[in-house]
Design an enzyme around this catalytic site. Structure first.
Site, PDB file in Angstrom:
ATOM      1  N   CYS A 380       0.847  -1.200   0.000  1.00 57.15           N
ATOM      2  CA  CYS A 380       0.000   0.000   0.000  1.00 57.15           C
ATOM      3  C   CYS A 380       0.887   1.256   0.000  1.00 57.15           C
ATOM      4  O   CYS A 380       1.510   1.564  -1.010  1.00 57.15           O
ATOM      5  CB  CYS A 380      -0.960  -0.034   1.178  1.00 57.15           C
ATOM      6  SG  CYS A 380      -2.335   1.126   1.031  1.00 57.15           S
ATOM      7  N   HIS A 519      -3.401  -5.353   0.077  1.00 56.18           N
ATOM      8  CA  HIS A 519      -2.919  -5.886   1.355  1.00 56.18           C
ATOM      9  C   HIS A 519      -2.927  -7.417   1.327  1.00 56.18           C
ATOM     10  O   HIS A 519      -3.880  -8.043   1.815  1.00 56.18           O
ATOM     11  CB  HIS A 519      -3.784  -5.367   2.501  1.00 56.18           C
ATOM     12  CG  HIS A 519      -3.588  -3.920   2.792  1.00 56.18           C
ATOM     13  ND1 HIS A 519      -2.672  -3.462   3.715  1.00 56.18           N
ATOM     14  CD2 HIS A 519      -4.168  -2.815   2.257  1.00 56.18           C
ATOM     15  CE1 HIS A 519      -2.709  -2.143   3.748  1.00 56.18           C
ATOM     16  NE2 HIS A 519      -3.605  -1.724   2.866  1.00 56.18           N
ATOM     17  N   GLU A 521      -1.409  -9.492   3.124  1.00 59.21           N
ATOM     18  CA  GLU A 521      -1.366 -10.098   4.461  1.00 59.21           C
ATOM     19  C   GLU A 521      -2.748 -10.495   4.958  1.00 59.21           C
ATOM     20  O   GLU A 521      -2.876 -11.403   5.800  1.00 59.21           O
ATOM     21  CB  GLU A 521      -0.705  -9.141   5.459  1.00 59.21           C
ATOM     22  CG  GLU A 521      -1.499  -7.915   5.853  1.00 59.21           C
ATOM     23  CD  GLU A 521      -1.342  -6.725   4.924  1.00 59.21           C
ATOM     24  OE1 GLU A 521      -1.692  -5.602   5.332  1.00 59.21           O
ATOM     25  OE2 GLU A 521      -0.878  -6.920   3.784  1.00 59.21           O
TER      26      GLU A 521
END
EC number: 6.3.4.2
Length: 547
Positions: A380, A519, A521
């Site tokens: 990001c 993102h 993750e």
């Protein structure tokens, strides 16, 4: 029709209700049941989207664009079930819904009260999707006795009363403190917590006792007697070295069996815990170690980057390597050489964030990784910092920056290679935004598709040319700088399907340098590590072997 498990907490907060809920969900799955987990938060914010990471930790984003509590990340990681907007609610959202209905006249002129209107709104939330799964696990945030939580406790009391007998149970997590002066575990706080719970009409069926010491049998018997709970349903919740031990630890203590017994499910299907045994084997028998520097802004609170920390652990599992993540405040080297802070690391990660503070340090970290051939993952804002660094030092746009950091109207400090995103395509319609829009819920949120360049590093990592990842941002790299940056070696290897929004950049002539606008993750699991994190750790392992 789903059976409901309500998980509540007492004595103190932050005991691990979210992890206990996630572990129980995983154990029920291991026995062949389908589950869904939900979080009910008593705070008056509509959602966590505008809350400071120091206040609340990270914001976990779902595929359908909800900004939720980080506990939903635990739910997804432990069960693999993707969370939805309907899996998270706050007092702010409940009251907002009630007041909107009042303004529309839905209540036909009645006086609006906490009971029944607010509690009915909470019960309506609980009913959504009840025909889809075998078990619905609902965690109530905060602790019993908190004034802001009372409508939720009253709502779940009513909800259980409305359901047929045996359709709802209550699991209560409390603290069993150890007093070193007397050398004893003290049961009185648990007794008082249960007394408080019973005073509002809720009798716990299962007790989880958080303790750092072994709980003697006589103490379990005492708690069972005074709290009116079966002794077999008094479950120890010991401190663990890793959260991924929780499903196996709770199973050893009998949590899943106690829950099934409370529902009268007998005989219970035997659990298959092979994947959790494999997870623990990979954690406990790692064959090496790599050091990863996380250069961020909210480094004082690890929960601010919770999903990143867990995704790195998953990447380590994929490579049978222990990942030692170290948090470095980007402000430390905003105006100086980052080498003393970054030397000795095998990889560098710059996570997402907001605001100008620390950004020059993040840009220096990206430059250090590029010039020193250290694996770099920018997420990001971390991708935007890598693009600004390349624009300044490779494409000769010396004053390159982001519109986010130009605060004074009519006065520009930077050439904006990153701009405020004013419109994008979502599904079959165009979303439009303005600078003066409300902050809450106005970002580009949720899952979006990206087209990958065939033959690029990312297409090889994903083994695909089209992916779907979760986003949370309102600033975007300006595609008009693509030609200049690609001429300097920074390739735009992932784009939105319409070709307007850069999603991924990479440097081919580098061991591993990737920036992503999304993102990754948020989609990583211990038994299914995200491919980007798995390959990032693999690259770090390669560097560690050269040192």
């Amino acid at each position: 029709m789903a059976r409901y498990v309500f998980i509540t907490g007492g004595v103190v907060s932050s005991l691990g209700k979210g992890l206990a809920s996630a572990a129980l969900g995983a154990l029920l799955q291991a026995r062949g049941f389908s589950v869904r987990l939900r979080k009910l938060d008593p705070y008056l914010n509509v959602d966590p989207g505008t809350m400071s990471p120091f206040e609340h930790g990270e914001v976990f984003v779902t595929d359908d664009g909800a900004e939720t509590d980080l506990d939903l990340g635990h739910y997804e990681r432990f069960t693999g079930v993707s969370a939805r907007k309907t899996d998270s609610v706050s007092s702010g959202r409940i009251y907002s819904n009630v007041l909107e209905k009042e303004r529309r006249g839905d209540y036909l002129g009645k006086t609006i009260q906490v009971i029944p209107h607010v509690t009915n709104e909470i019960k309506d939330f609980l009913r959504v999707g009840e025909d889809e799964v075998d078990f619905m696990l609902c965690e109530i945030g905060g602790t019993v006795g908190d004034i802001e939580g009372l409508p939720f406790f009253e709502a779940i009391r009513q909800f259980a009363q409305d359901k047929p007998r045996g359709q709802c149970i209550f699991v209560h997590l409390t603290l069993l403190p150890y007093v070193s002066a007397s050398g004893e575990l003290k049961t009185k706080p648990t007794q008082h917590s249960v007394k408080e719970l019973r005073s509002i009409g809720i009798a716990p069926d299962v007790l989880l006792l958080r303790s750092e010491r072994a709980i003697p049998e006589k103490e379990r018997e005492k708690i069972a007697l005074f709290c009116n709970v079966r002794k077999e349903a008094v479950i120890a919740a010991y401190d663990l070295k890793t959260i991924y031990e929780a499903p196996l630890a709770y199973h050893r203590e009998g949590l899943d069996q106690a829950v099934l017994d409370a529902f009268g499910i007998s005989p219970a299907p035997k659990p298959n815990l092979d994947r959790w045994v494999d997870v623990m084997d990979r954690l406990e028998n790692a064959e090496g170690e790599v050091r990863v520097a996380i250069v961020g802004k909210y480094t004082q609170l690890e929960d601010a980057y919770k999903s990143i920390a867990e995704a790195l652990t998953h990447g380590g599992m994929a490579n049978r390597t222990r990942v030692r993540a170290e948090w470095i405040n980007a402000e430390l080297f905003e105006r100086e050489d980052p080498s003393p802070f970054l030397e000795g690391f095998h990889a560098i990660l710059v996570p997402g964030g907001f605001g100008e503070r620390g950004t020059e340090g993040k840009i220096r970290a990206a430059q250090y990784a590029r010039e020193k051939a250290i694996p770099y993952l920018g997420i990001c804002l971390g991708m935007q910092m890598a693009v600004i660094e390349a624009a300044r030092n490779l494409a000769q746009v010396k004053d390159a920056g982001s519109e986010e950091f130009d605060h004074e109207v009519g006065k520009k400090r930077f050439t904006p290679v990153v701009y405020h995103l004013k419109e994008w395509i979502q599904g079959n319609h165009i979303v439009e935004r303005k600078h003066d829009d409300d902050k809450g819920g106005t970002m580009r949120l949720g899952a979006y598709t990206a087209a990958l360049t065939p033959g690029s590093r990312v297409s090889e990592i994903y083994h695909a040319t089209e992916i779907e990842e979760r986003h949370r941002h309102r600033y975007e790299v300006d595609v008009r700088y693509r030609e200049a940056l690609e001429g300097c070696g920074l390739t735009f290897s992932g784009m939105s399907p319409d070709g307007r929004l850069p999603e991924i950049v990479e440097i081919k002539d580098h061991p591993w340098f990737i920036g992503v606008q999304f993102h990754p993750e948020l989609k990583s699991k211990p038994f299914a590590p995200h491919p980007l994190f798995a390959d990032f750790v693999r690259a770090a392992v390669e560097v560690s072997r050269l040192v």
